[in-house]
Design an enzyme around this catalytic site. Structure first.
Site, PDB file in Angstrom:
ATOM      1  N   LYS A  17     -41.810  42.910   8.139  1.00 33.33           N
ATOM      2  CA  LYS A  17     -42.477  41.637   7.812  1.00 33.33           C
ATOM      3  C   LYS A  17     -41.945  41.054   6.494  1.00 33.33           C
ATOM      4  O   LYS A  17     -41.768  39.834   6.355  1.00 33.33           O
ATOM      5  CB  LYS A  17     -43.988  41.869   7.722  1.00 33.33           C
ATOM      6  CG  LYS A  17     -44.769  40.581   7.669  1.00 33.33           C
ATOM      7  CD  LYS A  17     -46.250  40.807   7.716  1.00 33.33           C
ATOM      8  CE  LYS A  17     -46.978  39.485   7.503  1.00 33.33           C
ATOM      9  NZ  LYS A  17     -48.355  39.659   7.114  1.00 33.33           N
ATOM     10  N   MET A  46     -48.451  27.224  14.077  1.00 30.01           N
ATOM     11  CA  MET A  46     -49.448  28.177  14.568  1.00 30.01           C
ATOM     12  C   MET A  46     -49.390  29.534  13.865  1.00 30.01           C
ATOM     13  O   MET A  46     -49.535  30.570  14.504  1.00 30.01           O
ATOM     14  CB  MET A  46     -49.273  28.364  16.085  1.00 30.01           C
ATOM     15  CG  MET A  46     -49.397  27.077  16.872  1.00 30.01           C
ATOM     16  SD  MET A  46     -50.981  26.269  16.604  1.00 30.01           S
ATOM     17  CE  MET A  46     -52.025  27.309  17.605  1.00 30.01           C
ATOM     18  N   ARG A  47     -49.138  29.525  12.568  1.00 30.12           N
ATOM     19  CA  ARG A  47     -49.085  30.793  11.829  1.00 30.12           C
ATOM     20  C   ARG A  47     -49.799  30.665  10.499  1.00 30.12           C
ATOM     21  O   ARG A  47     -49.828  29.589   9.921  1.00 30.12           O
ATOM     22  CB  ARG A  47     -47.642  31.167  11.474  1.00 30.12           C
ATOM     23  CG  ARG A  47     -46.887  31.466  12.618  1.00 30.12           C
ATOM     24  CD  ARG A  47     -45.641  32.247  12.458  1.00 30.12           C
ATOM     25  NE  ARG A  47     -45.277  32.554  13.814  1.00 30.12           N
ATOM     26  CZ  ARG A  47     -45.680  33.618  14.464  1.00 30.12           C
ATOM     27  NH1 ARG A  47     -46.356  34.546  13.858  1.00 30.12           N
ATOM     28  NH2 ARG A  47     -45.373  33.782  15.730  1.00 30.12           N
ATOM     29  N   HIS A  71     -55.972  19.331  10.399  1.00 33.66           N
ATOM     30  CA  HIS A  71     -56.768  20.101  11.359  1.00 33.66           C
ATOM     31  C   HIS A  71     -57.717  19.156  12.102  1.00 33.66           C
ATOM     32  O   HIS A  71     -58.397  18.339  11.476  1.00 33.66           O
ATOM     33  CB  HIS A  71     -57.568  21.180  10.616  1.00 33.66           C
ATOM     34  CG  HIS A  71     -58.324  22.071  11.545  1.00 33.66           C
ATOM     35  ND1 HIS A  71     -57.723  23.099  12.227  1.00 33.66           N
ATOM     36  CD2 HIS A  71     -59.619  22.058  11.932  1.00 33.66           C
ATOM     37  CE1 HIS A  71     -58.626  23.694  12.995  1.00 33.66           C
ATOM     38  NE2 HIS A  71     -59.789  23.083  12.829  1.00 33.66           N
ATOM     39  N   GLY A  90     -45.263  18.347  18.436  1.00 35.89           N
ATOM     40  CA  GLY A  90     -44.630  17.619  17.331  1.00 35.89           C
ATOM     41  C   GLY A  90     -45.012  16.160  17.221  1.00 35.89           C
ATOM     42  O   GLY A  90     -44.285  15.373  16.598  1.00 35.89           O
ATOM     43  N   SER A  91     -46.157  15.765  17.777  1.00 30.84           N
ATOM     44  CA  SER A  91     -46.511  14.340  17.705  1.00 30.84           C
ATOM     45  C   SER A  91     -46.832  13.920  16.267  1.00 30.84           C
ATOM     46  O   SER A  91     -46.544  12.786  15.875  1.00 30.84           O
ATOM     47  CB  SER A  91     -47.676  14.013  18.643  1.00 30.84           C
ATOM     48  OG  SER A  91     -48.876  14.559  18.163  1.00 30.84           O
ATOM     49  N   ASN A  92     -47.374  14.830  15.477  1.00 34.70           N
ATOM     50  CA  ASN A  92     -47.616  14.490  14.062  1.00 34.70           C
ATOM     51  C   ASN A  92     -46.298  14.364  13.306  1.00 34.70           C
ATOM     52  O   ASN A  92     -46.139  13.477  12.464  1.00 34.70           O
ATOM     53  CB  ASN A  92     -48.506  15.546  13.403  1.00 34.70           C
ATOM     54  CG  ASN A  92     -49.969  15.296  13.702  1.00 34.70           C
ATOM     55  OD1 ASN A  92     -50.577  14.408  13.130  1.00 34.70           O
ATOM     56  ND2 ASN A  92     -50.517  16.061  14.623  1.00 34.70           N
ATOM     57  N   ASN A 139     -52.138  20.921   5.288  1.00 30.12           N
ATOM     58  CA  ASN A 139     -52.356  21.103   6.726  1.00 30.12           C
ATOM     59  C   ASN A 139     -53.222  19.976   7.268  1.00 30.12           C
ATOM     60  O   ASN A 139     -54.036  19.404   6.545  1.00 30.12           O
ATOM     61  CB  ASN A 139     -53.058  22.456   6.962  1.00 30.12           C
ATOM     62  CG  ASN A 139     -53.259  22.759   8.429  1.00 30.12           C
ATOM     63  OD1 ASN A 139     -52.393  22.476   9.264  1.00 30.12           O
ATOM     64  ND2 ASN A 139     -54.398  23.334   8.770  1.00 30.12           N
TER      65      ASN A 139
HETATM   66  C1  GRF Z   1     -52.792  18.720  15.873  1.00 31.11           C
HETATM   67  O1  GRF Z   1     -53.998  18.455  16.517  1.00 31.11           O
HETATM   68  C2  GRF Z   1     -53.030  19.258  14.491  1.00 31.11           C
HETATM   69  O2  GRF Z   1     -54.166  18.762  13.892  1.00 31.11           O
HETATM   70  C3  GRF Z   1     -53.194  20.732  14.747  1.00 31.11           C
HETATM   71  O3  GRF Z   1     -52.248  21.004  15.758  1.00 31.11           O
HETATM   72  C4  GRF Z   1     -52.031  19.846  16.531  1.00 31.11           C
HETATM   73  C5  GRF Z   1     -50.551  19.575  16.544  1.00 31.11           C
HETATM   74  O4  GRF Z   1     -50.191  18.546  17.404  1.00 31.11           O
HETATM   75  N1  GRF Z   1     -53.032  21.494  13.553  1.00 31.11           N
HETATM   76  P1  GRF Z   1     -48.691  18.017  17.422  1.00 31.11           P
HETATM   77  O5  GRF Z   1     -47.790  19.234  17.692  1.00 31.11           O
HETATM   78  O6  GRF Z   1     -48.397  17.418  16.085  1.00 31.11           O
HETATM   79  O7  GRF Z   1     -48.627  17.026  18.518  1.00 31.11           O
END
Ligand code: GRF
Length: 314
Positions: free
Chosen positions: A63, A88-89, A107, A11-13, A105
């Site tokens: 589903k 992650m989905r 990436h 969750g750092s983002n 998203n």
């Molecule tokens: C990040 O590198 C993002 O680009 C990718 O998953 C990672 C998530 O990191 N999709 P965080 O959970 O936000 O720390």
């Protein structure tokens, strides 16, 4: 704008977005968090008093029921935009139908390179000299969809350093990309929202584009260069012959179409980022071969202020 974040991990983002929002750098409000599992992002939500929901697909035998619940929970936050931050989905297409061009998203690679999991390590193992971060609209394909922002990082001496640099960049870039998206000017081919204005009187309705345009709050320019040039419906089909636009009944329409495209471009504000949603193929406004006149004039005029999307990419 109301932002809903989807996350599965650290969750750092998510945290960086919250910090930017409280500092006023992110010009939108984070209204909730949706996770598919217990994870650190939830702890961050609790600490910051952000409402959250956990929806585990494995709790649903069917589903379809999971997807319905996901749509219902998402709707309960009334988001204008959904940000995937380490979620992650794969996003179900039913959710994309509800929120076309509203799901974004981040990436950790220069897409289309290194899609999928462990993208930073994939780039490291490949021995590339530079990699980076991409923020993009989500579509039905994994790590695909129109790129909003992309920035490079030179690969340093260790994987750990690379990971650190990528994450630092991500935290800044997500904010920048969201601010950009919240202030777009849009230009859309009218036939894509169902108007019967193609040469044969048909349209090219895309339900997702229709929904996006319909819910659009700020300015929007709906265009059909041929109709604006005074050509009726139905009309003779136009083809590109030696860079000229020639109708099937033999009239050279290049100059009149150029004037019309210029008129369209003059209606676009000078200082805004533009999202042009134009047809995939068309001599007047097609994104790909035959590349349309409007597309090439928009490219020339707007340069890096232009995001270009066709109905096949949404
Ligand atoms: C990040 O590198 C993002 O680009 C990718 O998953 C990672 C998530 O990191 N999709 P965080 O959970 O936000 O720390």
């Amino acid at each position: 704008m109301r932002i809903l974040v989807f996350a599965s991990g650290r969750g750092s983002n998510f945290e960086a977005l919250l910090n930017a929002s409280s500092r006023g750098v992110l010009k939108s409000k984070i209204v909730g968090l949706v996770c598919d599992r217990d994870c650190n992002a939830i702890e961050i939500a609790k600490k910051n008093k952000i409402p959250f929901s956990i929806l585990r697909p494995k709790d649903y035998a069917e589903k379809n029921n999971y997807i319905k619940e996901l749509i219902s929970i998402t709707g309960s936050y009334s988001p204008d935009i959904i940000l995937l931050a380490g979620y992650m989905r794969i996003i179900p297409s039913e959710l994309l139908d509800e929120y076309p061009l509203k799901i974004i998203n981040i990436h950790p690679s220069l897409l289309p390179l290194f899609k999928g999991k462990d993208a930073i390590k994939q780039a490291w193992d490949a021995g590339v000299k530079e990699t980076g971060v991409t923020v993009h609209f989500v579509n039905d394909r994994m790590d695909d969809g129109l790129i909003i922002l992309q920035k490079k990082v030179a690969v340093p001496n260790s994987l750990e350093e690379l990971e650190h640099e990528i994450h630092v960049l991500e935290h800044k870039m997500y904010v920048e990309a969201v601010n950009l998206v919240s202030d777009l000017f849009i230009v859309v081919s009218k036939c894509l929202i169902g108007e019967n204005i193609r040469y044969d009187g048909s349209n090219k309705l895309s339900k997702r584009i229709y929904k996006y345009v319909n819910g659009y709050r700020t300015e929007c320019l709906l265009v059909c260069p041929e109709v604006l040039a005074g050509l009726g419906v139905p009309r003779s089909k136009i083809n590109i012959i030696n860079t000229r636009l020639i109708s099937e009944d033999g009239v050279d329409l290049t100059d009149v179409m150029k004037r019309t495209c210029k008129d369209i471009i003059e209606k676009i504000p000078q200082n805004k980022m533009v999202l042009a949603i134009l047809k995939d193929k068309s001599p007047s406004c097609g994104k790909t071969e035959p590349q349309g006149l409007l597309v090439s004039m928009l490219r020339e005029h707007l340069k890096d202020r232009l995001l270009l999307l066709s109905e096949t990419e949404i």
